[in-house]
Design a protein around this motif. Structure first.
Motif, PDB file in Angstrom:
ATOM      1  N   THR A 200      41.488  50.799  40.437  1.00  0.00           N
ATOM      2  CA  THR A 200      40.441  50.402  41.390  1.00  0.00           C
ATOM      3  C   THR A 200      39.099  51.021  40.992  1.00  0.00           C
ATOM      4  OG1 THR A 200      42.067  50.271  43.169  1.00  0.00           O
ATOM      5  CG2 THR A 200      39.772  50.440  43.820  1.00  0.00           C
ATOM      6  N   ALA A 201      39.140  52.322  40.589  1.00  0.00           N
ATOM      7  CA  ALA A 201      37.889  52.987  40.175  1.00  0.00           C
ATOM      8  C   ALA A 201      37.292  52.314  38.953  1.00  0.00           C
ATOM      9  CB  ALA A 201      38.169  54.459  39.892  1.00  0.00           C
ATOM     10  N   ALA A 202      38.129  51.883  38.020  1.00  0.00           N
ATOM     11  CA  ALA A 202      37.628  51.263  36.791  1.00  0.00           C
ATOM     12  C   ALA A 202      37.100  49.861  37.055  1.00  0.00           C
ATOM     13  CB  ALA A 202      38.740  51.226  35.743  1.00  0.00           C
ATOM     14  N   SER A 203      37.792  49.072  37.912  1.00  0.00           N
ATOM     15  CA  SER A 203      37.416  47.664  38.115  1.00  0.00           C
ATOM     16  C   SER A 203      36.343  47.487  39.181  1.00  0.00           C
ATOM     17  CB  SER A 203      38.651  46.844  38.494  1.00  0.00           C
ATOM     18  OG  SER A 203      39.197  47.339  39.708  1.00  0.00           O
ATOM     19  N   GLN A 204      36.335  48.359  40.188  1.00  0.00           N
ATOM     20  CA  GLN A 204      35.406  48.181  41.306  1.00  0.00           C
ATOM     21  C   GLN A 204      34.394  49.299  41.420  1.00  0.00           C
ATOM     22  OE1 GLN A 204      37.580  47.483  44.924  1.00  0.00           O
ATOM     23  NE2 GLN A 204      39.124  46.180  43.922  1.00  0.00           N
ATOM     24  N   ASP A 205      34.469  50.278  40.480  1.00  0.00           N
ATOM     25  CA  ASP A 205      33.537  51.402  40.465  1.00  0.00           C
ATOM     26  C   ASP A 205      33.569  52.149  41.808  1.00  0.00           C
ATOM     27  OD1 ASP A 205      31.769  53.149  39.352  1.00  0.00           O
ATOM     28  OD2 ASP A 205      29.989  51.976  39.945  1.00  0.00           O
ATOM     29  N   LYS A 206      34.804  52.361  42.332  1.00  0.00           N
ATOM     30  CA  LYS A 206      34.963  53.123  43.565  1.00  0.00           C
ATOM     31  C   LYS A 206      35.508  54.490  43.208  1.00  0.00           C
ATOM     32  CE  LYS A 206      35.642  49.413  46.914  1.00  0.00           C
ATOM     33  NZ  LYS A 206      36.534  48.857  47.955  1.00  0.00           N
TER      34      LYS A 206
END
Length: 869
Positions: A721-727
């Motif tokens: 999620t952090a990699a794809s949505q920058d969260k």
């Protein structure tokens, strides 16, 4: 038993006592009435009762030896409650009377019919009643006669009252001489007319005086002042002129009158009255005219009924198509209706008074009825018993065809009860019927089966050849026209009617074939052939019997029955299989209607039993589920989707949770001929077991927190999620401080209880979207999602955890304290993998432990210090 009273009881009793008839002398007129009533109803007991306050007294009686009874056991007290007749066909069936001692004891009354008696139309003083000792349902005519005789008794009561009035008037007349003369004459005239209303005209003053009864007949009030002109207005114009001339004749010619005339009362009621008047002279001149009125409406209506009945009888005789002659024993004609005149060739001629011998009729009889006597009408007059359904031919002079007549004779007074010796002869033209019978015989001879007609005496009247062939009767038996029982005996002796004693079999079959209803029967002959027998009784007696050879059909039916038995056997096997299946089964035809199901289908879906029946559609079943809140989709769309997928050959599988808590698996498979079969299984336990297994695979068994497996999966998801949505998120590694001494001191049970309490506090410190996991021993991990670009929220949560775990725990009734060390690493797009994130958090945790424990550190802060140090 108790006394029943109407609302006007006091007024009624007062009226009864004012009549002064209680315990009065017995009179033959009253006795004649009760004797007549008893005879009409064919009962032994009848009486006229008067109902006083506490008892009933019999003014007249027959069949009873007592003069009075208590009112509480009186059935008559119920009769006087209404103006209608009281009829009790069976007293034991009427809850009002079944316990009455007159019914349970002597004289054991079982039937009662009573007519209420009133002389003023308001107060019912008593009854005219008849009593039977067995249940009885009276005819309408008997009840009508009871009502009429009740009217006679009321008239006798009125006469009794008039006599009392007369006596009173005579006493008053002695007190006033002048008035006594006038009222004495008036009362005398009223008495001559059974005590009805009177009137008087003073010729000199032209004054009219009415008695109270006269006012009552005219239905006028007490304030009405009668005048001659007004009195005449009560009559129709033609009657008014007749009465006016009668009055004039009385004045001028000293002539009285006695007239029966119609009258219209002041209230508009049309009645008939008898008006009688006679002049009173003084010194050779008419000074007064006195008279009386009597209401004769009931008698007039009775006379009209009699005239109407006579007219109906005359009209009926004239309307009959059957000729009717009334003859004397000498053969003289008393009367003949139009049909008889027509049939004998004397249309429009009055035959009354002529002898049948003088009519010149030529009858053809074969054979003659009695010796040389060839005139059946003369024979009917002399010996009517010989003329019963006699068919004779009559050749009329003006006709080329012979008329066939059926004659029947009957004496009108066969028992000589009334001294009448006339004979009624009926003549029915059966020419057309006979011709039709001959035509029918031709039809029957060509009937595609056996036919036999037995007459009213059950002797063979006619039959066709097929009847003889099918039943294999000898020709001489057919020719003899034997009795039906003789033919049955012949067949039974030959074995065609089945096993058993031939005579018994024949008698039983004869009884069945003579039943009034139509009978269809089949029997097997000794030759192996099957015969279908149909019998129909005729209205005038006798019967029609048809016989058909149904051997081929019977064998086909046996074959079909065997096939049906096999099919039924297979169906029973299928039902047993379905009943013992664990799954519910439902079978729908191509139109979506239910054709087969088992009990498990109803139980799995918790359906009401009456909702599931053969022919119910899937749409109706789903709509019923919608009403119960068990189906929330669009019924039509669901059904259309299922039809479409099944038609394409797809096996439709579904799994859902029913509102009753069951998890149900359904499989709908299409059938080759259209429709589908559904199997439905309750998989609740299986599903819940799977859920437990899945929960155990991803949760720590001691604390219920996520285990390392779930933690690793969640960490990978957070990194993706952090990699794809920058969260951005954070990973927290936690290690309890001072846990080992507690575990060693208090034991492993205390240590496990402490770990559970720690787990609960950790969950209370984070959000519901965050994951708390136990990695093993006293090591925990937390994944925080969406913590934002700064570490503020993460620091807040970590500080809350440290503070919360610093408070003592109550373990096994002992307060213990531990601390917590937390290492924190960021989860963002710069974190290459889970191993790196875990390693960074572990480095930060080590730094906390190295610097005194019971706190938290961010890996990023350590890294920044090293870079600047």
């Amino acid at each position: 038993m108790q006394i029943v009273r109407d609302h006007n009881e006091e007024e009624r009793v007062a009226a009864l006592h004012s009549l002064r008839i209680l315990h009065s002398e017995r009179l033959p007129e009253y006795d004649a009435v009760v004797d007549t009533v008893a005879e009409i109803f064919d009962c032994k007991i009848a009486f006229i009762s008067l109902i006083s306050e506490k008892g009933q007294w019999f003014k007249a009686r027959c069949g009873l030896d007592i003069d009075e009874t208590g009112r509480e056991i009186s059935i008559c007290q119920h009769t006087i409650l209404t103006d209608e007749l009281l009829v009790v066909p069976d007293t034991l069936e009427d809850e009002r009377f079944r316990d009455n001692p007159m019914i349970t004891g002597e004289p054991h009354v079982r039937f009662y019919a009573g007519c209420p008696l009133s002389i003023d139309g308001r107060n019912r003083l008593g009854t005219l009643c008849v009593i039977g000792l067995k249940p009885q349902t009276p005819t309408d005519n008997q009840l009508k006669q009871l009502r009429r005789l009740g009217t006679v008794v009321e008239g006798l009561f009125k006469a009794h009252r008039a006599e009392i009035v007369s006596q009173k008037s005579l006493l008053e007349a002695e007190a006033a001489h002048c008035i006594a003369i006038r009222e004495g004459e008036l009362i005398e005239e009223i008495a001559n007319l059974s005590g009805v209303g009177g009137w008087e005209v003073d010729v000199a003053t032209n004054t009219l005086t009415w008695t109270e009864k006269t006012r009552e007949i005219h239905e006028v009030g007490p304030d009405f002042e009668p005048r001659i002109e007004a009195a005449l207005d009560f009559y129709p114009p033609e009657t008014r002129d007749k009465l006016g001339k009668a009055v004039q004749g009385a004045v001028e010619n000293n002539v009285g009158w006695d007239l029966e005339m119609p009258l219209i009362t002041a209230k508009g009621n049309q009645i008939w009255v008898r008006a009688v008047g006679r002049p009173i002279t003084a010194n050779g001149s008419v000074v007064r005219i006195i008279g009386a009125f009597q209401d004769i409406t009931q008698r007039k209506l009775s006379e009209q009924d009699i005239r109407h009945s006579e007219a109906v009888q005359r009209t009926t005789l004239e309307a009959l198509t059957e000729g009717i002659l009334l003859l004397t024993p000498s053969g003289r004609i008393r009367s003949a209706n139009s049909a008889a005149q027509q049939q004998l060739g004397f249309a429009g001629t009055d035959l009354a008074g002529r002898s049948v011998c003088d009519l010149g009729l030529e009858f053809k009889l074969s054979p003659p009825l009695s010796g040389d006597l060839s005139d059946p009408l003369m024979l009917a007059a002399k010996d009517p018993d010989l003329i019963t359904d006699v068919i004779v031919g009559l050749q009329l002079p003006d006709s080329t065809h012979r008329t066939l007549l059926r004659l029947n004779a009957q004496p009108i007074d066969p028992l000589q009860e009334y001294g009448l010796d006339d004979i009624v002869v009926s003549l029915a033209d059966v020419t057309e019927t006979t011709q039709q019978s001959e035509t029918l015989q031709i039809i029957f001879d060509n009937f595609p089966g056996g036919f036999a007609h037995y007459d009213e005496n059950h002797r063979l009247a006619s039959s066709n050849a097929e009847y003889q062939t099918l039943l294999n009767y000898p020709q001489d038996m057919i020719d003899q026209k034997l009795h039906l029982l003789d033919y049955l005996r012949f067949s039974a002796a030959r074995g065609d009617l089945g096993p058993g004693v031939p005579e018994d079999i024949a008698q039983e079959r004869y009884r069945l074939m003579c039943e009034p209803q139509t009978i269809n029967d089949e029997r097997r002959t000794m030759s192996g052939r099957f015969l279908e027998v149909r019998s129909t009784m005729l209205p005038d007696g006798g019967g029609i019997y048809n016989f058909f050879d149904v051997t081929d059909r019977k064998r086909m039916e046996e074959k079909l029955a065997e096939n049906e038995r096999l099919a039924r056997h297979r169906m029973e096997e299928l039902e047993v299989i379905l009943a013992n299946m664990r799954q519910g089964v439902s079978v729908f035809n191509a139109r979506g209607h239910l054709t087969l199901w088992n009990r498990q289908y109803i139980d799995i879906f918790s359906k009401p039993a009456d909702e599931v029946y053969a022919g119910v559609s899937l749409t109706e079943l789903l709509k019923a589920e919608v009403q119960r809140g068990e189906f929330s989709g669009n019924v039509q769309d669901h059904v259309m989707d299922l039809f479409s997928r099944l038609k394409a050959g797809e096996v439709v599988r579904s799994k859902f949770t029913h509102p009753n808590g069951k998890i149900i698996s359904s499989v709908q498979a299409p059938l080759p001929e259209g429709g589908w079969i559904g199997t439905h299984e309750d998989i609740t336990q299986t599903e819940r077991a799977a859920q437990k297994i899945a929960h155990a695979a991803h949760h720590d068994p001691l604390t219920g927190l996520a285990n390392r497996t779930q933690f690793n999966l969640k960490l990978e998801e957070a990194l993706e999620t952090a990699a794809s949505q920058d969260k951005r998120g954070n990973l927290l590694l936690l290690d309890l401080d001072r846990f080992k001494p507690i575990n060693d001191t208090y034991g492993h049970d205390a240590g496990d209880e402490l770990l559970k309490l720690v787990s609960k506090r950790l969950q209370d410190c984070v959000r519901s979207t965050d994951l708390v996991a136990r990695l093993g021993g006293d090591e925990f991990a937390i994944i925080l999602g969406g913590t934002g670009p700064t570490d503020f929220h993460t620091s807040e949560i970590a500080g809350r955890i440290v503070d919360n775990l610093r408070s003592p725990f109550l373990v096994q009734k002992q307060y213990v304290s531990v601390g917590i060390s937390i290492g924190i690493a960021a989860i963002n797009s710069d974190t290459p993998d889970a191993g790196t994130a875990f390693k960074r958090a572990d480095i930060a945790l080590y730094a906390v432990k190295k610097n005194g424990r019971n706190g938290f550190r961010f890996f990023e802060e350590l890294a920044a210090r090293r870079a600047t140090g």
